[in-house]
Design a protein around this motif. Sequence first.
Motif, PDB file in Angstrom:
ATOM      1  N   LEU A 183     -12.297  -2.585  56.560  1.00 60.54           N
ATOM      2  CA  LEU A 183     -10.859  -2.665  56.298  1.00 60.54           C
ATOM      3  C   LEU A 183     -10.523  -2.099  54.918  1.00 60.54           C
ATOM      4  O   LEU A 183      -9.502  -1.426  54.751  1.00 60.54           O
ATOM      5  N   ALA A 184     -11.384  -2.351  53.929  1.00 57.76           N
ATOM      6  CA  ALA A 184     -11.140  -1.822  52.587  1.00 57.76           C
ATOM      7  C   ALA A 184     -11.135  -0.301  52.589  1.00 57.76           C
ATOM      8  O   ALA A 184     -10.340   0.333  51.885  1.00 57.76           O
ATOM      9  N   GLU A 185     -11.989   0.303  53.396  1.00 61.36           N
ATOM     10  CA  GLU A 185     -12.038   1.759  53.494  1.00 61.36           C
ATOM     11  C   GLU A 185     -10.720   2.320  54.023  1.00 61.36           C
ATOM     12  O   GLU A 185     -10.266   3.391  53.618  1.00 61.36           O
ATOM     13  N   ILE A 186     -10.084   1.581  54.930  1.00 62.32           N
ATOM     14  CA  ILE A 186      -8.794   2.017  55.473  1.00 62.32           C
ATOM     15  C   ILE A 186      -7.690   1.872  54.430  1.00 62.32           C
ATOM     16  O   ILE A 186      -6.826   2.741  54.295  1.00 62.32           O
ATOM     17  N   LEU A 187      -7.725   0.790  53.648  1.00 64.78           N
ATOM     18  CA  LEU A 187      -6.615   0.456  52.772  1.00 64.78           C
ATOM     19  C   LEU A 187      -6.671   1.112  51.397  1.00 64.78           C
ATOM     20  O   LEU A 187      -5.630   1.353  50.783  1.00 64.78           O
ATOM     21  N   LYS A 188      -7.846   1.403  50.893  1.00 64.68           N
ATOM     22  CA  LYS A 188      -7.957   1.918  49.521  1.00 64.68           C
ATOM     23  C   LYS A 188      -7.134   3.179  49.269  1.00 64.68           C
ATOM     24  O   LYS A 188      -6.469   3.295  48.230  1.00 64.68           O
ATOM     25  N   PRO A 189      -7.117   4.158  50.184  1.00 64.06           N
ATOM     26  CA  PRO A 189      -6.298   5.355  49.921  1.00 64.06           C
ATOM     27  C   PRO A 189      -4.801   5.078  49.902  1.00 64.06           C
ATOM     28  O   PRO A 189      -4.021   5.936  49.469  1.00 64.06           O
ATOM     29  N   LEU A 190      -4.374   3.898  50.352  1.00 60.45           N
ATOM     30  CA  LEU A 190      -2.954   3.582  50.452  1.00 60.45           C
ATOM     31  C   LEU A 190      -2.411   2.924  49.187  1.00 60.45           C
ATOM     32  O   LEU A 190      -1.203   2.743  49.058  1.00 60.45           O
ATOM     33  N   ARG A 191      -3.301   2.561  48.266  1.00 56.24           N
ATOM     34  CA  ARG A 191      -2.844   1.960  47.014  1.00 56.24           C
ATOM     35  C   ARG A 191      -2.276   3.019  46.080  1.00 56.24           C
ATOM     36  O   ARG A 191      -2.639   4.182  46.156  1.00 56.24           O
ATOM     37  N   SER A 192      -1.405   2.606  45.192  1.00 58.56           N
ATOM     38  CA  SER A 192      -0.905   3.510  44.165  1.00 58.56           C
ATOM     39  C   SER A 192      -1.313   2.977  42.800  1.00 58.56           C
ATOM     40  O   SER A 192      -1.651   1.797  42.654  1.00 58.56           O
ATOM     41  N   CYS A 193      -1.289   3.838  41.813  1.00 58.24           N
ATOM     42  CA  CYS A 193      -1.660   3.467  40.453  1.00 58.24           C
ATOM     43  C   CYS A 193      -0.431   3.650  39.567  1.00 58.24           C
ATOM     44  O   CYS A 193      -0.144   4.754  39.092  1.00 58.24           O
ATOM     45  N   ASP A 194       0.333   2.583  39.385  1.00 61.24           N
ATOM     46  CA  ASP A 194       1.514   2.653  38.534  1.00 61.24           C
ATOM     47  C   ASP A 194       1.775   1.294  37.906  1.00 61.24           C
ATOM     48  O   ASP A 194       1.047   0.328  38.158  1.00 61.24           O
ATOM     49  N   SER A 195       2.797   1.210  37.099  1.00 58.59           N
ATOM     50  CA  SER A 195       3.045   0.024  36.277  1.00 58.59           C
ATOM     51  C   SER A 195       3.424  -1.217  37.077  1.00 58.59           C
ATOM     52  O   SER A 195       3.425  -2.322  36.524  1.00 58.59           O
ATOM     53  N   ARG A 196       3.728  -1.077  38.365  1.00 57.65           N
ATOM     54  CA  ARG A 196       4.008  -2.265  39.182  1.00 57.65           C
ATOM     55  C   ARG A 196       2.775  -3.143  39.308  1.00 57.65           C
ATOM     56  O   ARG A 196       2.892  -4.342  39.553  1.00 57.65           O
ATOM     57  N   PHE A 197       1.600  -2.540  39.153  1.00 53.61           N
ATOM     58  CA  PHE A 197       0.342  -3.263  39.286  1.00 53.61           C
ATOM     59  C   PHE A 197      -0.288  -3.412  37.899  1.00 53.61           C
ATOM     60  O   PHE A 197      -1.320  -2.829  37.593  1.00 53.61           O
ATOM     61  N   ALA A 198       0.370  -4.217  37.076  1.00 51.89           N
ATOM     62  CA  ALA A 198      -0.017  -4.320  35.667  1.00 51.89           C
ATOM     63  C   ALA A 198      -1.431  -4.860  35.486  1.00 51.89           C
ATOM     64  O   ALA A 198      -2.077  -4.567  34.485  1.00 51.89           O
ATOM     65  N   TYR A 199      -1.935  -5.645  36.445  1.00 48.62           N
ATOM     66  CA  TYR A 199      -3.269  -6.222  36.295  1.00 48.62           C
ATOM     67  C   TYR A 199      -4.363  -5.158  36.295  1.00 48.62           C
ATOM     68  O   TYR A 199      -5.479  -5.403  35.833  1.00 48.62           O
ATOM     69  N   ARG A 200      -4.064  -3.938  36.813  1.00 42.04           N
ATOM     70  CA  ARG A 200      -5.066  -2.871  36.838  1.00 42.04           C
ATOM     71  C   ARG A 200      -4.534  -1.551  36.290  1.00 42.04           C
ATOM     72  O   ARG A 200      -5.189  -0.511  36.435  1.00 42.04           O
ATOM     73  N   TYR A 201      -3.357  -1.595  35.676  1.00 42.16           N
ATOM     74  CA  TYR A 201      -2.767  -0.380  35.121  1.00 42.16           C
ATOM     75  C   TYR A 201      -2.740  -0.467  33.595  1.00 42.16           C
ATOM     76  O   TYR A 201      -2.399  -1.506  33.050  1.00 42.16           O
ATOM     77  N   PRO A 202      -3.136   0.577  32.859  1.00 49.79           N
ATOM     78  CA  PRO A 202      -3.472   1.938  33.326  1.00 49.79           C
ATOM     79  C   PRO A 202      -4.949   2.160  33.627  1.00 49.79           C
ATOM     80  O   PRO A 202      -5.381   3.294  33.785  1.00 49.79           O
ATOM     81  N   ASP A 203      -5.743   1.063  33.682  1.00 43.86           N
ATOM     82  CA  ASP A 203      -7.183   1.222  33.913  1.00 43.86           C
ATOM     83  C   ASP A 203      -7.489   2.006  35.187  1.00 43.86           C
ATOM     84  O   ASP A 203      -8.511   2.693  35.275  1.00 43.86           O
ATOM     85  N   CYS A 204      -6.603   1.873  36.197  1.00 43.37           N
ATOM     86  CA  CYS A 204      -6.871   2.533  37.473  1.00 43.37           C
ATOM     87  C   CYS A 204      -6.896   4.055  37.335  1.00 43.37           C
ATOM     88  O   CYS A 204      -7.438   4.750  38.208  1.00 43.37           O
ATOM     89  N   ARG A 205      -6.320   4.573  36.269  1.00 45.59           N
ATOM     90  CA  ARG A 205      -6.320   6.025  36.066  1.00 45.59           C
ATOM     91  C   ARG A 205      -7.670   6.533  35.550  1.00 45.59           C
ATOM     92  O   ARG A 205      -7.968   7.728  35.646  1.00 45.59           O
ATOM     93  N   TYR A 206      -8.479   5.632  35.016  1.00 42.28           N
ATOM     94  CA  TYR A 206      -9.703   6.075  34.375  1.00 42.28           C
ATOM     95  C   TYR A 206     -10.969   5.443  34.953  1.00 42.28           C
ATOM     96  O   TYR A 206     -12.075   5.777  34.517  1.00 42.28           O
TER      97      TYR A 206
END
Length: 235
Positions: free
Chosen positions: A208-231
């Motif tokens: 299920l994670a393989e299906i969902l991972k490409p659907l996530r976005s990396c922006d400020s709405r997800f402060a718990y992992r932003y901006p780390d998700c860019r790097y």
Amino acid sequence: MDHLTDRDKLRLLYTLAVNSHPILLQIFPDVEGWPFPRYLGSCGRLVVSASTRPLRDFFSSAPEVAADLALQLLAVLRSMANNDLHYFFYFTHVDAGTFGVFSNGHLFIRDASTLGIIDREEGSQLIDGQQEYKDIFSCLTVDCQSAFVPCDSIREKHSLVMVCQDLLPKLLAGKFLPPVQVRVDTFLQRCAHGLGDSQGANEAMAELAEILKPLRSCDSRFAYRYPDCRYSDKY
């Protein structure tokens, strides 16, 4: 509990029997990475956390938010079953209020009283014919005339199946375009019926994670992992 006084032992056992929620929050603090809110107070179920919302509030959220929360939910289930301390956590019940979301988008378990814990290092099975010792505290919330559920009857996929039945369909229903949505719906139907004997919980969560991972976005709405998700590939 050798270092505790008799009074402390009685207080601890009574609290565990009546409501295990505050004890779990203290034994497994959020500062050590456990998916619980920070515990404040000495008794009761009062938990003070800034800007939190129950998971039910996100059932109508945008696709990328739903995908992110579903992935966090899978990560929580994975850490509950596999951790360095060799504890196996399982849910006795899940509903839309079991989980919550902080203002930074981070998901946590808001009701720890629905959790059971098996110590994989210290736990042992009863020998045939051996009766488990029951004291007055065991009988406060459990019928002492009834047999306790044996630890070996709780499977690793137990919590995942409950989440597939009661939470993920409400969170992921109708969120994505047909090719992806068909894959998600097919998985959830199979998971809700127990996954079958050929697939374990870890393999199912990875699928299920393989299906969902490409659907996530990396922006400020997800402060718990932003901006780390860019790097970092971690996000």
